[in-house]
Design a protein around this motif. Structure first.
Motif, PDB file in Angstrom:
ATOM      1  N   LYS B  99       0.861  -1.186   0.000  1.00  0.00           N
ATOM      2  CA  LYS B  99       0.000   0.000   0.000  1.00  0.00           C
ATOM      3  C   LYS B  99       0.889   1.224   0.000  1.00  0.00           C
ATOM      4  N   VAL B 100       0.422   2.277  -0.642  1.00  0.00           N
ATOM      5  CA  VAL B 100       1.106   3.561  -0.527  1.00  0.00           C
ATOM      6  C   VAL B 100       0.149   4.535   0.153  1.00  0.00           C
ATOM      7  N   SER B 101       0.729   5.360   1.006  1.00  0.00           N
ATOM      8  CA  SER B 101      -0.061   6.319   1.763  1.00  0.00           C
ATOM      9  C   SER B 101       0.242   7.720   1.261  1.00  0.00           C
ATOM     10  N   THR B 115      -5.844   7.714  -9.999  1.00  0.00           N
ATOM     11  CA  THR B 115      -4.815   7.154 -10.885  1.00  0.00           C
ATOM     12  C   THR B 115      -4.199   5.899 -10.264  1.00  0.00           C
ATOM     13  N   LEU B 116      -3.857   5.999  -8.978  1.00  0.00           N
ATOM     14  CA  LEU B 116      -3.198   4.867  -8.315  1.00  0.00           C
ATOM     15  C   LEU B 116      -4.186   3.719  -8.073  1.00  0.00           C
ATOM     16  N   ALA B 117      -5.442   4.059  -7.767  1.00  0.00           N
ATOM     17  CA  ALA B 117      -6.454   3.004  -7.566  1.00  0.00           C
ATOM     18  C   ALA B 117      -6.674   2.238  -8.866  1.00  0.00           C
ATOM     19  N   ASN B 118      -6.676   2.958  -9.994  1.00  0.00           N
ATOM     20  CA  ASN B 118      -6.855   2.285 -11.279  1.00  0.00           C
ATOM     21  C   ASN B 118      -5.666   1.401 -11.606  1.00  0.00           C
ATOM     22  N   GLY B 121      -5.270  -0.942  -7.770  1.00  0.00           N
ATOM     23  CA  GLY B 121      -6.431  -1.351  -6.979  1.00  0.00           C
ATOM     24  C   GLY B 121      -6.559  -0.463  -5.748  1.00  0.00           C
ATOM     25  N   SER B 122      -7.803  -0.267  -5.312  1.00  0.00           N
ATOM     26  CA  SER B 122      -8.038   0.602  -4.152  1.00  0.00           C
ATOM     27  C   SER B 122      -7.371   0.082  -2.882  1.00  0.00           C
ATOM     28  N   GLN B 123      -7.228  -1.244  -2.790  1.00  0.00           N
ATOM     29  CA  GLN B 123      -6.639  -1.815  -1.567  1.00  0.00           C
ATOM     30  C   GLN B 123      -5.209  -1.344  -1.369  1.00  0.00           C
ATOM     31  N   ALA B 124      -4.594  -0.801  -2.418  1.00  0.00           N
ATOM     32  CA  ALA B 124      -3.198  -0.350  -2.339  1.00  0.00           C
ATOM     33  C   ALA B 124      -3.084   1.146  -2.052  1.00  0.00           C
ATOM     34  N   VAL B 125      -4.230   1.830  -1.915  1.00  0.00           N
ATOM     35  CA  VAL B 125      -4.190   3.290  -1.796  1.00  0.00           C
ATOM     36  C   VAL B 125      -4.744   3.727  -0.440  1.00  0.00           C
ATOM     37  N   GLY B 169     -11.286   6.760  -4.828  1.00  0.00           N
ATOM     38  CA  GLY B 169     -10.613   5.469  -4.984  1.00  0.00           C
ATOM     39  C   GLY B 169      -9.717   5.036  -3.834  1.00  0.00           C
ATOM     40  N   ALA B 170      -9.606   5.854  -2.775  1.00  0.00           N
ATOM     41  CA  ALA B 170      -8.800   5.419  -1.632  1.00  0.00           C
ATOM     42  C   ALA B 170      -9.439   4.185  -1.008  1.00  0.00           C
ATOM     43  N   GLY B 171      -8.604   3.260  -0.556  1.00  0.00           N
ATOM     44  CA  GLY B 171      -9.109   2.022   0.038  1.00  0.00           C
ATOM     45  C   GLY B 171      -9.104   2.031   1.548  1.00  0.00           C
TER      46      GLY B 171
END
Lengths: 205, 256
Positions: B99-101, B115-118, B121-125, B169-171
């Motif tokens: 994940k990136v914060s 952009t990052l969710a696409n 995936g949202s689980q990484a954002v 898109g934030a997870g």
């Protein structure tokens, strides 16, 4: 070292999966085309995100993977990869899954039978309730916790090995013959996750 | 039942963990990989590496740190601090971050969340929000969001920003109380509950952890899905295991 095909259909980053497979002694390669699958002793379909990403796994991929399964090469679906083993998902009604397991995937309702609300997506560590014995859960204690992150789930059926409850009960590990799937992320689930990957490697032989 | 997560934060500068660390038996107290290993053995559910002096020339050092920690750790790993662009995020993900914060960058360029969710995936954002109690121009009570390590007002309310971040898109939301950070007087349960009830995605509470009961409070009245702490673990004031035993005794589901 055993050659395992890790299918990269651009549904999330595979760095963690590769690292965990290396830790259990798998030699992983990423096939560019279905023809590249021929030397694979086993096939892993990972993936996170939307079911529509599986559109990249077209008829030729499906035929080839089904052929390998028919020849006894173990197939493991992880997260979205587990959902793809079923007939399809409400998330992308126009797409078909591989269909080796019966049932449709659908979105978590976000509440339990008594109306208590739970958050969707389901993110975090939750427990595995053992329903059946299978090679994929060898050495995994009943109640062991693993790391989930998903919104869609597969139904509990005769192929369910463990169920997990988040508001409702869903299939967290499935196995039917050489086909297995895990809804959680074994590469992020500590020792329990590595045990499950080792069990898959034993199935590969 | 879904467990409440306990997350340890490693503040890293030039490849070394800063803030005091007081574990016995560590060869080098500041080695992030060794500290991560220790936390893993103790049963931590997740780790956050926060690069507190992220600059362009030091990003390579951060990637090395991520790689060293990720090499033998098989639990979720988030990385934050200085991630301003898609390229910064890609470097962290390729090094092994799950994940990136994003904090200031998400406020300045909210479309980066999408952009990052696409891409991953949202689980990484993770959208990190630093906020404190304030009163707006109309005299209404708000949770004022600050960027740039709490120095610059973003003129936004944390509840409203968390909802937007989720839509974009934030997870997950990592919510830090500026009022409580470093005080050890307990989490800001009121603010945490307000944000947690406004979004469907998990909210990680941060800032103010001092004693075991603070975690009980944030998981009950604070409605937090996870709690993050740094120094309470580094100084070995309490072990992760002791904390989880305490939570379980208070009927809070945890992974032991």
């Amino acid at each position: 070292m055993t050659r395992i095909a890790l299918i990269d259909y651009k549904a999330g980053n595979l760095t963690s999966v590769r690292k965990a497979l290396a830790a259990v002694g798998a030699e992983v390669f990423t096939p560019e085309t279905p023809a590249d699958l021929a030397p694979a002793r086993g096939v892993i379909v990972p993936g996170v995100g939307h079911f529509s990403a599986t559109v990249a796994l077209d008829d030729e991929w499906r035929r080839t993977i089904l052929g390998l399964v028919g020849a006894g090469r173990p197939l493991l679906g992880i997260c979205l990869g587990l959902q793809w083993l079923f007939e399809g998902s409400d998330e992308s009604p126009d797409l078909k899954g591989l269909g080796v397991l019966s049932g449709m995937c659908r979105k978590l309702r976000g509440e339990s039978a008594d109306g208590t609300a739970v958050k969707v997506p389901h993110v975090g560590w939750n427990s595995l309730e053992r329903l059946a014995d299978a090679p994929i859960v060898d050495g995994v204690p009943d109640g062991a916790q693993v790391y989930f992150t998903h919104s869609y789930v597969a139904p509990v059926t005769a192929d369910t090995v463990t169920a997990t409850t988040h508001g409702e009960r869903f299939a967290s590990i499935v196995q039917r013959g050489v086909v297995a799937g895990v809804q959680f992320h074994p590469e992020k689930s500590g020792e329990i996750g590595l045990t499950i990957l080792r069990n898959y490697m034993k199935m590969v032989g | 039942m879904l467990s409440k997560r306990i997350i340890a934060c490693l503040d890293v500068r030039d490849g070394q963990v800063v803030k005091g660390i007081n574990f016995e038996g560590l060869r080098s107290a500041g080695d992030p990989a060794e500290l991560a290993r220790r936390y893993n053995v103790e049963g931590i559910d997740e780790l956050v590496i926060l690069d507190i002096t992220a600059t362009l020339e030091r990003r390579r050092a951060l990637a090395d740190t991520i790689q060293a920690v990720a090499r033998e750790l098989f639990i979720p790993l988030a990385v934050g601090g200085g991630i301003r662009t898609e390229a910064d995020a890609a470097l962290a993900v390729e090094a092994g971050a799950d994940k990136v914060s994003l904090n200031s960058a998400a406020l300045a360029h909210p479309e980066l969340l999408t952009t990052l969710a696409n891409r991953y995936g949202s689980q990484a954002v993770v959208c990190a929000i630093d906020a404190k109690h304030a009163v707006d121009a109309q005299g209404r009570k708000i949770y004022a969001v600050y960027s740039r390590s709490g120095t610059t007002s973003a003129n936004r309310d944390a509840v409203e920003w968390a909802k937007e971040a989720e839509e974009r898109g934030a997870g997950e939301i990592l919510l830090t109380s500026i009022d409580r950070d470093g005080t050890k007087i307990g989490f800001d349960c009121e603010m945490t509950a307000a944000v947690s009830r406004a979004v469907s995605i998990p909210v990680i509470a941060s800032g103010g952890a001092g004693k075991l009961d603070d975690f009980v409070d944030v998981f009950t009245t604070g409605a937090a899905d996870a709690a993050l702490a740094a120094s309470i673990f580094h100084y070995a004031e309490t072990s992760v295991h002791a904390l989880k035993a305490h939570l379980r005794a208070h009927h809070i589901p945890v992974r032991i």
